[in-house]
Design a protein around this motif. Structure first.
Motif, PDB file in Angstrom:
ATOM      1  N   ASP A   1       0.913  -1.313  -0.128  1.00 10.70           N
ATOM      2  CA  ASP A   1      -0.185  -0.033  -0.066  1.00 10.70           C
ATOM      3  C   ASP A   1       0.884   1.175   0.063  1.00 10.70           C
ATOM      4  O   ASP A   1       0.777   1.902   0.897  1.00 10.70           O
ATOM      5  CB  ASP A   1      -0.986  -0.065   1.176  1.00 10.70           C
ATOM      6  N   LEU A   2       1.767   1.655  -1.090  1.00 10.20           N
ATOM      7  CA  LEU A   2       2.696   2.493  -1.272  1.00 10.20           C
ATOM      8  C   LEU A   2       1.830   3.476  -2.367  1.00 10.20           C
ATOM      9  O   LEU A   2       1.347   3.111  -3.301  1.00 10.20           O
ATOM     10  CB  LEU A   2       3.875   2.061  -1.578  1.00 10.20           C
ATOM     11  N   PRO A   3       2.021   4.960  -2.211  1.00  9.24           N
ATOM     12  CA  PRO A   3       1.382   5.611  -3.173  1.00  9.24           C
ATOM     13  C   PRO A   3       2.258   5.837  -4.067  1.00  9.24           C
ATOM     14  O   PRO A   3       2.845   7.177  -4.395  1.00  9.24           O
ATOM     15  CB  PRO A   3       1.032   6.700  -2.286  1.00  9.24           C
ATOM     16  N   PHE A   4       2.408   4.906  -4.917  1.00  6.85           N
ATOM     17  CA  PHE A   4       3.315   5.164  -6.442  1.00  6.85           C
ATOM     18  C   PHE A   4       2.661   6.232  -7.074  1.00  6.85           C
ATOM     19  O   PHE A   4       1.492   6.266  -7.410  1.00  6.85           O
ATOM     20  CB  PHE A   4       3.242   3.964  -7.040  1.00  6.85           C
ATOM     21  N   TYR A   5       3.517   7.158  -7.527  1.00  6.98           N
ATOM     22  CA  TYR A   5       3.124   8.280  -8.185  1.00  6.98           C
ATOM     23  C   TYR A   5       3.589   8.639  -9.551  1.00  6.98           C
ATOM     24  O   TYR A   5       2.958   8.968 -10.676  1.00  6.98           O
ATOM     25  CB  TYR A   5       3.214   9.637  -7.278  1.00  6.98           C
ATOM     26  N   PHE A   6       4.955   8.653  -9.760  1.00  6.20           N
ATOM     27  CA  PHE A   6       5.841   9.146 -10.794  1.00  6.20           C
ATOM     28  C   PHE A   6       7.050   8.655 -10.980  1.00  6.20           C
ATOM     29  O   PHE A   6       7.799   8.454 -10.061  1.00  6.20           O
ATOM     30  CB  PHE A   6       5.967  10.874 -10.552  1.00  6.20           C
ATOM     31  N   ILE A   7       7.458   8.410 -12.236  1.00  8.19           N
ATOM     32  CA  ILE A   7       9.049   7.998 -12.563  1.00  8.19           C
ATOM     33  C   ILE A   7       9.588   8.731 -13.748  1.00  8.19           C
ATOM     34  O   ILE A   7       9.069   9.067 -14.496  1.00  8.19           O
ATOM     35  CB  ILE A   7       8.815   6.653 -12.868  1.00  8.19           C
ATOM     36  N   ALA A   8      10.971   8.965 -13.743  1.00  4.57           N
ATOM     37  CA  ALA A   8      11.609  10.003 -14.543  1.00  4.57           C
ATOM     38  C   ALA A   8      12.871   9.438 -14.697  1.00  4.57           C
ATOM     39  O   ALA A   8      13.456   9.294 -13.521  1.00  4.57           O
ATOM     40  CB  ALA A   8      11.299  11.508 -14.187  1.00  4.57           C
ATOM     41  N   PRO A   9      13.479   9.734 -15.994  1.00  4.19           N
ATOM     42  CA  PRO A   9      14.884   9.558 -15.816  1.00  4.19           C
ATOM     43  C   PRO A   9      15.897  10.700 -15.129  1.00  4.19           C
ATOM     44  O   PRO A   9      15.203  11.904 -15.495  1.00  4.19           O
ATOM     45  CB  PRO A   9      15.286   9.274 -17.216  1.00  4.19           C
ATOM     46  N   GLY A  10      16.776  10.746 -14.833  1.00  5.56           N
ATOM     47  CA  GLY A  10      17.726  12.012 -14.404  1.00  5.56           C
ATOM     48  C   GLY A  10      18.956  12.171 -15.195  1.00  5.56           C
ATOM     49  O   GLY A  10      19.236  11.386 -16.075  1.00  5.56           O
ATOM     50  N   VAL A  11      19.295  13.191 -15.207  1.00  5.55           N
ATOM     51  CA  VAL A  11      20.486  13.726 -16.199  1.00  5.55           C
ATOM     52  C   VAL A  11      21.824  12.969 -15.959  1.00  5.55           C
ATOM     53  O   VAL A  11      22.447  13.028 -16.771  1.00  5.55           O
ATOM     54  CB  VAL A  11      20.728  15.225 -16.083  1.00  5.55           C
ATOM     55  N   ASN A  12      22.057  12.359 -14.531  1.00  5.37           N
ATOM     56  CA  ASN A  12      23.251  11.742 -14.588  1.00  5.37           C
ATOM     57  C   ASN A  12      23.023  10.141 -14.633  1.00  5.37           C
ATOM     58  O   ASN A  12      23.988   9.277 -14.180  1.00  5.37           O
ATOM     59  CB  ASN A  12      23.674  12.045 -12.935  1.00  5.37           C
ATOM     60  N   GLY A  13      21.979   9.634 -15.516  1.00  6.68           N
ATOM     61  CA  GLY A  13      21.691   8.204 -15.921  1.00  6.68           C
ATOM     62  C   GLY A  13      20.965   7.572 -14.537  1.00  6.68           C
ATOM     63  O   GLY A  13      20.871   6.418 -14.764  1.00  6.68           O
ATOM     64  N   GLU A  14      20.555   8.216 -13.361  1.00  3.45           N
ATOM     65  CA  GLU A  14      19.610   7.808 -12.471  1.00  3.45           C
ATOM     66  C   GLU A  14      18.277   7.694 -13.061  1.00  3.45           C
ATOM     67  O   GLU A  14      17.712   8.227 -13.890  1.00  3.45           O
ATOM     68  CB  GLU A  14      19.681   8.442 -11.244  1.00  3.45           C
ATOM     69  N   ILE A  15      17.329   7.015 -12.025  1.00  4.74           N
ATOM     70  CA  ILE A  15      16.001   6.881 -12.302  1.00  4.74           C
ATOM     71  C   ILE A  15      15.455   7.368 -10.976  1.00  4.74           C
ATOM     72  O   ILE A  15      15.722   6.767  -9.900  1.00  4.74           O
ATOM     73  CB  ILE A  15      15.297   5.442 -13.021  1.00  4.74           C
ATOM     74  N   MET A  16      14.411   8.204 -11.138  1.00  8.61           N
ATOM     75  CA  MET A  16      13.972   8.795  -9.663  1.00  8.61           C
ATOM     76  C   MET A  16      12.171   8.187  -9.675  1.00  8.61           C
ATOM     77  O   MET A  16      11.491   8.395 -10.721  1.00  8.61           O
ATOM     78  CB  MET A  16      13.756  10.346  -9.624  1.00  8.61           C
ATOM     79  N   LEU A  17      12.030   7.459  -8.688  1.00  7.51           N
ATOM     80  CA  LEU A  17      10.471   6.896  -8.407  1.00  7.51           C
ATOM     81  C   LEU A  17      10.015   7.753  -7.229  1.00  7.51           C
ATOM     82  O   LEU A  17      10.741   7.943  -6.149  1.00  7.51           O
ATOM     83  CB  LEU A  17      10.450   5.399  -8.058  1.00  7.51           C
ATOM     84  N   GLU A  18       8.918   8.525  -7.439  1.00  8.16           N
ATOM     85  CA  GLU A  18       8.234   9.212  -6.581  1.00  8.16           C
ATOM     86  C   GLU A  18       7.073   8.663  -5.987  1.00  8.16           C
ATOM     87  O   GLU A  18       6.373   8.042  -6.665  1.00  8.16           O
ATOM     88  CB  GLU A  18       7.928  10.651  -7.069  1.00  8.16           C
TER      89      GLU A  18
END
Length: 157
Positions: free
Chosen positions: A94-111
């Protein structure tokens, strides 16, 4: 015997919801995450938000260096797979998954986002950073490996 589940693709992206993708669930863990006492019976499908996040990850895997025309690094296959594994292994929580995006340094951010609370997980080749925010104030800076239970408790109201 192989276990399969039908994943309904979002209509806006792939057209008619009658179209579906067969998901091989053979390697998806069947036991709950040992770091949490929260356990919901695992559905045999991904929610629409998880389906959308997984589809975005597939598109991130196709990015090339300089994908933003400002020199951004493309996420490595390892980073994409780490993010994908996290979603597959924890989609039933029961996590409020919201958004995902690539970052400029090769990371992936999950919000994650719920009310005044937000969390960000950064998947990189070297670590997985976790940040928790309450009313736009940082309340935890850590790693997913060490602080996963804190992420669960944070949204457990």
């Amino acid at each position: 015997m192989s276990s399969t589940t039908v994943l309904r693709e979002p209509e806006l992206i792939y057209g008619n919801p009658a179209n579906s993708t067969v998901l091989n669930t053979e390697n998806i863990p069947l036991s709950p995450n040992p770091d949490t006492s929260i356990y919901l019976s695992k559905p045999h499908y991904f929610s629409s938000i998880i389906g959308n996040l997984l589809q975005k990850l597939d598109r991130f895997a196709e990015l090339k260096n300089n994908w933003d025309s400002y020199g951004a690094k493309a996420p490595t296959a390892r980073v994409v797979q780490e993010a994908k594994n996290f979603l597959i292994e924890n989609h039933y929580l029961d996590l409020p998954f919201y958004f995902i995006a690539p970052g400029v340094n090769g990371e992936i951010m999950l919000e994650f986002s719920k009310g005044n609370k937000a969390a960000e997980v950064f998947f990189t080749d070297n670590s997985t950073e976790l940040l928790l925010y309450d009313n736009n104030k940082t309340v935890l800076e850590g790693t997913l490996e060490n602080d996963f239970p804190a992420l669960i408790r944070f949204f457990d109201d």
